[in-house]
Design a protein around this motif. Structure first.
Motif, mmCIF file in Angstrom:
data_model
loop_
_atom_site.group_PDB
_atom_site.id
_atom_site.type_symbol
_atom_site.label_atom_id
_atom_site.label_comp_id
_atom_site.label_asym_id
_atom_site.label_seq_id
_atom_site.Cartn_x
_atom_site.Cartn_y
_atom_site.Cartn_z
ATOM 1 N N ALA A 43 0.829 -1.208 0.000
ATOM 2 C CA ALA A 43 0.000 0.000 0.000
ATOM 3 C C ALA A 43 0.864 1.260 0.000
ATOM 4 C CB ALA A 43 -0.935 -0.005 1.207
ATOM 5 N N ASN A 47 1.142 3.920 -3.251
ATOM 6 C CA ASN A 47 0.778 5.338 -3.127
ATOM 7 C C ASN A 47 1.978 6.253 -3.294
ATOM 8 O OD1 ASN A 47 -2.224 5.694 -2.265
ATOM 9 N ND2 ASN A 47 -1.537 3.940 -1.083
ATOM 10 N N GLN A 74 -2.814 10.907 2.003
ATOM 11 C CA GLN A 74 -3.742 10.537 3.075
ATOM 12 C C GLN A 74 -3.848 9.026 3.237
ATOM 13 O OE1 GLN A 74 -7.233 12.616 1.796
ATOM 14 N NE2 GLN A 74 -6.464 14.623 2.423
ATOM 15 N N ASP A 75 -3.773 8.286 2.129
ATOM 16 C CA ASP A 75 -3.816 6.821 2.218
ATOM 17 C C ASP A 75 -2.577 6.279 2.926
ATOM 18 O OD1 ASP A 75 -6.271 6.578 1.016
ATOM 19 O OD2 ASP A 75 -5.472 6.296 -1.005
ATOM 20 N N GLN A 78 -3.105 6.920 6.550
ATOM 21 C CA GLN A 78 -4.127 6.048 7.144
ATOM 22 C C GLN A 78 -3.549 4.691 7.524
ATOM 23 O OE1 GLN A 78 -7.688 5.549 4.760
ATOM 24 N NE2 GLN A 78 -8.052 3.529 5.628
ATOM 25 N N ASP A 116 -9.976 12.212 3.610
ATOM 26 C CA ASP A 116 -10.232 11.432 2.396
ATOM 27 C C ASP A 116 -11.596 11.776 1.810
ATOM 28 O OD1 ASP A 116 -7.969 10.021 1.823
ATOM 29 O OD2 ASP A 116 -8.824 8.055 2.182
ATOM 30 N N PHE A 257 -14.681 3.416 -1.080
ATOM 31 C CA PHE A 257 -14.596 4.047 0.239
ATOM 32 C C PHE A 257 -15.919 3.911 0.997
ATOM 33 C CE2 PHE A 257 -15.116 7.762 2.984
ATOM 34 C CZ PHE A 257 -13.922 7.767 3.688
ATOM 35 N N PRO A 288 -9.264 0.041 0.586
ATOM 36 C CA PRO A 288 -9.184 1.325 -0.125
ATOM 37 C C PRO A 288 -7.764 1.858 -0.319
ATOM 38 C CG PRO A 288 -10.991 1.354 1.433
ATOM 39 C CD PRO A 288 -10.225 0.102 1.711
ATOM 40 N N PRO A 289 -6.896 1.909 0.704
ATOM 41 C CA PRO A 289 -5.538 2.413 0.445
ATOM 42 C C PRO A 289 -4.741 1.550 -0.522
ATOM 43 C CG PRO A 289 -6.009 2.396 2.801
ATOM 44 C CD PRO A 289 -7.095 1.614 2.141
ATOM 45 N N ASN A 292 -6.706 2.112 -4.324
ATOM 46 C CA ASN A 292 -6.746 3.439 -4.941
ATOM 47 C C ASN A 292 -5.658 3.647 -5.996
ATOM 48 O OD1 ASN A 292 -8.947 3.983 -3.390
ATOM 49 N ND2 ASN A 292 -7.952 5.422 -2.024
#
Length: 336
Positions: A43, A47, A74-75, A78, A116, A257, A288-289, A292
């Motif tokens: 992850a 990102n 932000q991911d 998180q 998010d 999300f 989600p992370p 994305n």
């Protein structure tokens, strides 16, 4: 006597909380650690690749990719709030988290989650302006406006997180055993000893109303985009395809999300250590992370080109093509 018991409970929670452990078997604990580590690195690297691609490619210095870069940041935040502590506990056979660590975990996790959602709302507005008012896009979404929007997202996210954190930790706790592998607000509220937890319930209700407003704004924006104004009336097929290619990834990320959040928090509550509760939480915090960057890199040619250029894949593929082409010409020459 009651005051003495309450003081002892407050003292125990002040020293920390005991989180849910995945297994008491050492081999399974190591397996959980490896699984968390693989996910976390995947992850974070995914990102960070998006962030690096947007930062390094001049063609991606536009509002849409500026917002996408902030979404990737932000991911990363998180997953970094939750999983390093879970990995450390699995590796060290521990369930403990300090009181201040629990407060920080709640604060930063809500901060990144709220940011998010606010950012996804801003990205919907960006797509609306770009497609419905293309001639005014440069003036409406200039650099200063984009920075102000991002600053507003981060400030609102922080304020939102501070409200929830304060409402969660104001009441005294009757126990320090959290039925989750991290400090989760619904599980912490179950430990409250007084009616002060109703403060957080009220904050959650107001937050639900505000989130509904953001969701309605997103729905209305895309209603204008896809029906009344833009996409269906674009004269060229290329323009419609480009509009869809920029909107579909955002909609997929938004759906992922919301869908995972509904599964995690709108299910029937249970006081037992249900594997289903843990599974829903894992889906919400892991998928989600992780997905994305995959969604944006698969559906967006500009991102794929920037990643290929950054990683040197284009030059490598061109070299391979040149070698194969030269060998083919040499083979034809020998045959002649």
């Amino acid at each position: 006597m009651v005051l003495q018991e309450e003081h002892q409970l407050n003292s125990s929670t002040a020293s920390g909380f005991l989180l849910l452990e995945f297994s008491t078997v050492f081999e399974l604990q190591i397996l959980h650690f490896i699984g968390f580590l693989v996910f976390y690195l995947t992850a974070v690297v995914g990102n960070l690749l998006i962030i690096s691609a947007v930062a390094s490619d001049q063609h991606l210095h536009t509002p849409m990719y500026f917002f996408l870069m902030n979404l990737a940041i932000q991911d990363v935040g998180q997953v970094s709030v939750i999983f390093p502590k879970a990995m450390a506990n699995s590796l060290m056979n521990s369930r403990h988290i300090s009181f201040s660590g629990c407060v920080a975990q709640v604060l930063f996790f809500i901060f990144f989650i709220a940011s998010d959602f606010f950012l996804l709302t801003v990205m919907a507005y960006d797509r609306y302006v770009a497609i419905c008012y293309p001639l005014q896009y440069q003036s409406l979404m200039n650099k200063q406006a984009c920075i102000q929007m991002i600053a507003t997202v981060w400030i609102f996210g922080l304020f939102y997180a501070m409200l929830h954190t304060g409402g969660t930790f104001v009441p005294p706790f009757c126990s320090n055993i959290v039925n989750q592998f991290f400090c989760e607000i619904p599980q912490l509220l179950k430990l409250a000893c007084s009616n002060l937890y109703l403060t957080e319930i009220g904050i959650l209700f107001v937050s639900a109303l505000f989130s509904s407003g953001c969701f309605i704004f997103i729905v209305v924006s895309y209603a204008y985009i896809f029906t009344a104004v833009a996409v269906l009336r674009m004269p060229s097929a290329q323009g419609r395809q480009k509009a869809f290619s920029t909107c579909v990834p955002h909609l997929m990320v938004l759906f992922l999300f919301l869908f995972s959040g509904f599964f995690a928090y709108l299910k029937p509550t249970s006081n037992s250590n249900s594997p289903l509760n843990l599974a829903f939480a894992m889906i919400y915090f892991m998928v989600p992370p992780l997905m994305n960057p995959v969604i944006y890199s698969m559906r967006n040619r500009d991102i794929k080109d920037a990643l290929s250029k950054m990683l040197g894949l284009q030059s490598s593929s061109s070299c391979v093509f040149s070698i194969l082409f030269m060998q083919k010409c040499k083979h034809k020459h020998n045959q002649s």
